[in-house]
Every structure is written in C-alpha cells, then in structure tokens.
Scaffold this active site. Structure first.
Site, short mmCIF file in Angstrom:
data_model
loop_
_atom_site.label_atom_id
_atom_site.label_comp_id
_atom_site.label_asym_id
_atom_site.label_seq_id
_atom_site.Cartn_x
_atom_site.Cartn_y
_atom_site.Cartn_z
N ALA A 1 -11.71 3.24 20.59
CA ALA A 1 -10.88 1.73 20.78
C ALA A 1 -11.73 0.75 21.42
O ALA A 1 -11.39 -0.27 21.17
CB ALA A 1 -9.75 2.34 21.93
N THR A 2 -12.91 0.92 22.20
CA THR A 2 -13.50 0.09 22.71
C THR A 2 -14.26 -0.89 21.55
O THR A 2 -14.19 -2.19 21.78
CB THR A 2 -14.63 0.35 23.69
OG1 THR A 2 -14.08 0.81 24.91
CG2 THR A 2 -15.63 -0.62 23.99
N GLN B 1 -3.57 4.47 24.54
CA GLN B 1 -2.84 5.31 25.29
C GLN B 1 -1.67 5.94 24.58
O GLN B 1 -0.85 6.51 25.15
CB GLN B 1 -2.53 4.69 26.56
CG GLN B 1 -3.93 4.61 27.52
CD GLN B 1 -4.56 5.83 28.02
OE1 GLN B 1 -4.10 7.02 27.86
NE2 GLN B 1 -5.73 5.80 28.30
N CYS C 1 -13.31 3.93 33.03
CA CYS C 1 -14.32 2.91 32.74
C CYS C 1 -14.87 1.87 33.78
O CYS C 1 -15.70 1.37 33.60
CB CYS C 1 -13.79 2.08 31.60
SG CYS C 1 -13.51 2.96 30.07
#
Length: 375
Positions: free
Chosen positions: A71-72, A180, A325
C-alpha cells in the site's frame, strides 16, 4: 504463550496462501514477462488470475488493477503519479486528512515543496471527518482528494458514501487508502466514484511485499497517472520491474478467500472485541475512535501509561501504541492528537487488533495486569 494482537501492523499468512506461494517459488517459478516458453506463460496466467481475484473484491475490472510492493508504493503512485497532470492543467490543490498514514502524508508534503497547496480535513473526537468541510474546501484547481477508509490506529471508518456524494460530479480524483479494510471490511469501496484504491497484501493475510493499486476508469479513461519509477514496461508502464509472481498469486488467493469469508471474519472479530471491552469497562477504560472496525480496539485506561503497560503485558499479549511505521518515534500519535484527546489519554492509548486466526483474547490476564498499574 503470547497472544498476538497486533494484526494492524502485520498478520500471518493464510495456510492455503502459504502453500500456494511455496509451490510458485519452488515449482512454477517462471517470469511472467517471458514469452518464449510455457514457464513464462504459466506465470502470466497466474498473474492474470490474481488480477481478477483482486478486482472482484470491490467489483472492479481486472484491467484496472496493477500490482505493487504494498500500500505504501500504491499510495505514492496514486499521489505522485498525478503531479505531471496537475502541473499541465494548473490544478495543484490537494485535500487530505490530518490522520492519514505517513505513506500518504509524506508524498503530499513532498508535493508541497513542488508548489502544490494542501488543505487538511479535521477530525472530531471520534476520529471522523465532516463531509461538509470537504464540500467547503473543494476548488476549481483541486486535483486530488485522498482519504483513508479505516484508520490504522483507531479503526475509525470514514463515511465513504457521504464523501462520494459530496464529490458528486466534481473533477478531483478520489484516492482511498484501503490497507486496513480491503477484503476484510470492503463495504463502500465498490462505489464507482472512488478512482484509486490502495491495497496491502499483508493486512489481508497474504505475504508481505505485495499490494495493488486499483485505478477505476471514468468512462473509458483511466486516471492520468505517470510512473514514478522507470526501467521496464510492466504493469501498464506504471510499475517497472519483474513481477513477484508467487506473492501476487498469494494476494489473489487471499482476496478470493476474503470475498467468501469476510462476513464470518467480521462476526468473529466483533465477538473478540465485545469480550475485551466487557473486561476493560471494569477499569473505566475510554475507547479512542467511534464507528470502528471490528478488527481494532484503541483504548486508554485511566492512570495507566501505554509504555509501562506494554512492558507488563509482555508474555501475555503483543500489542502496540501506534503505527508500526512510526514505532521508533516517541512523539505523540498524530492521529489521537488530531482528535484533540487530552495528553494523559494519548499517553495511555493501546491498540489491540486481531483477525480470523485469533482464537481468543486472554481478557482476565489483561485486566489483572492493567489493574496492577492503576494502583
């Protein structure tokens, strides 16, 4: 044995998924870009099957899915990939929220250094935005609205349908970080007004190191993203590099299983959450966030500091007090700060998160340990 309750940070891989990944690593190891033999053809077939499996979670078309490392990277492509288009049409205004993951906030902050203007939506004490504030911030030069679906710290679920209704026929692209929620709590993501959806593999019980970006077309035109990396023509030219076929196949299977099992997962997760809350209520716990995901509980117990609690709870449960993170930082949570909670409540905040592999939560041990810290 310690009970793992940090699945918002990462989660174990489903057994069926792990077996498929192993097979792809050891037996079906072709490069999906190899056209001259059956090994490459089989690898490409596996990738296209996974593309369909990912798309089906939210009713998208398989042609709208590109695979990434997670996702990053998907967030970065969705945000930074619009830079060229925004500059060409002089539409350099972005709207996001104060509670986004750093994988959204930092690319947006980078664009600010490039002359973009950013407006940040507030959240209330429940962790929710006001769609009417969004309406008031929209401008002719707004190119992008980026709002996460389920917050990684509190589990608060943003009102996607209302957000989509506010945007209506307005031009800005809508990006949703669904790390999420995708596959677990996907309701709302099927809305065709959402242009870009970021997916994380290891949050939906697939391996780490794989994800996806879903780019819905408007009519027949996909969002005008430009690549942010170069060196190959893979994934419609947006994400160069040899495809991680085993991981992609694993993500696809995880998504297929999620499509079938999501309602059962939600019911089980809510049962665990209700049981834990019943125990914490006796300690006067306050719950941070509202309208939250059944997979997440962020709570503060009066008189208990989260750092001390996590030390005392070692060997009982594995939990966190913020995003993985940013776990090396001792700065107060930017999410809870944006919710305007008091300092003591923020300092005491603990995040517990679980999934279908979590059989039970040791509530009595948790409560007894926290009670000692209250004395």
């Amino acid at each position: 044995m310690t009970t793992y309750l940090d699945m918002n940070a990462t989660a174990p891989v489903l057994e069926e998924v792990a077996e498929l990944v192993r097979t792809m690593l050891l037996e079906e190891y072709g490069n999906a870009g190899s056209r001259t033999h059956e090994f490459g053809a089989e690898a490409k077939k596996a990738v296209e099957k996974a593309r369909q499996q990912v798309a089906e979670v939210i009713g998208a078309n398989k042609s709208e899915v590109i695979f990434t490392s997670g996702a990053t990277e998907s967030n970065n492509i969705a945000i930074l990939g619009l830079k060229q288009h925004a500059e060409e049409y002089n539409k350099k205004h972005i709207i996001t929220t104060k509670i986004e993951h750093k994988a959204v906030l930092e690319p947006v902050q980078y664009l600010q250094t490039c002359g973009f203007e950013v407006s940040y939506l507030d959240v209330d004490e429940r962790g929710l935005i006001d769609p009417q504030q969004l309406r008031g911030l929209l401008r002719e030069d707004t190119v992008l609205v980026s709002i996460m679906h389920v917050n990684n710290e509190t589990g608060s679920v943003q009102p996607l349908s209302e957000i989509c209704e506010v945007l209506g026929e307005h031009d800005p692209y809508l990006h949703v970080d669904a790390a999420q929620s995708f596959g677990k709590l996907s309701m709302g993501l099927e809305n065709s007004r959402i242009d870009l959806v970021s997916v994380s593999g290891h949050k939906v019980y697939a391996p780490k190191g794989v994800g996806a970006l879903i780019m819905r077309k408007r009519g027949f035109i996909r969002p005008p993203l430009a690549p942010i990396m170069f060196g190959g023509g893979q994934e419609k030219g947006l994400r160069p590099g040899t495809l991680a076929v085993p991981l992609i196949a694993g993500l696809g299977l995880a998504c297929e299983i999620a499509t079938k099992e999501a309602s059962n997962w939600q019911e089980h997760a809510q049962s665990l959450k209700t049981t834990l809350m019943a125990g914490l209520d006796g300690l006067g716990a306050k719950y941070n966030g509202c309208d939250t995901s059944p997979f997440t509980l962020n709570f503060s117990v009066p008189g208990v500091n989260s750092e001390a609690a996590m030390v005392m709870l070692k060997g009982i449960i594995a939990v966190s007090n913020g995003s993985a993170c940013t776990s090396s930082s001792y700065a107060p949570s930017h999410v809870l700060t944006a919710m305007q909670l008091d300092e003591e409540r923020i300092a005491g905040a603990i995040r517990a998160s679980w999934g279908p592999m979590t059989d039970s939560v040791p509530v009595e041990q948790i409560v007894n340990t926290l009670k000692q810290l209250q004395c």
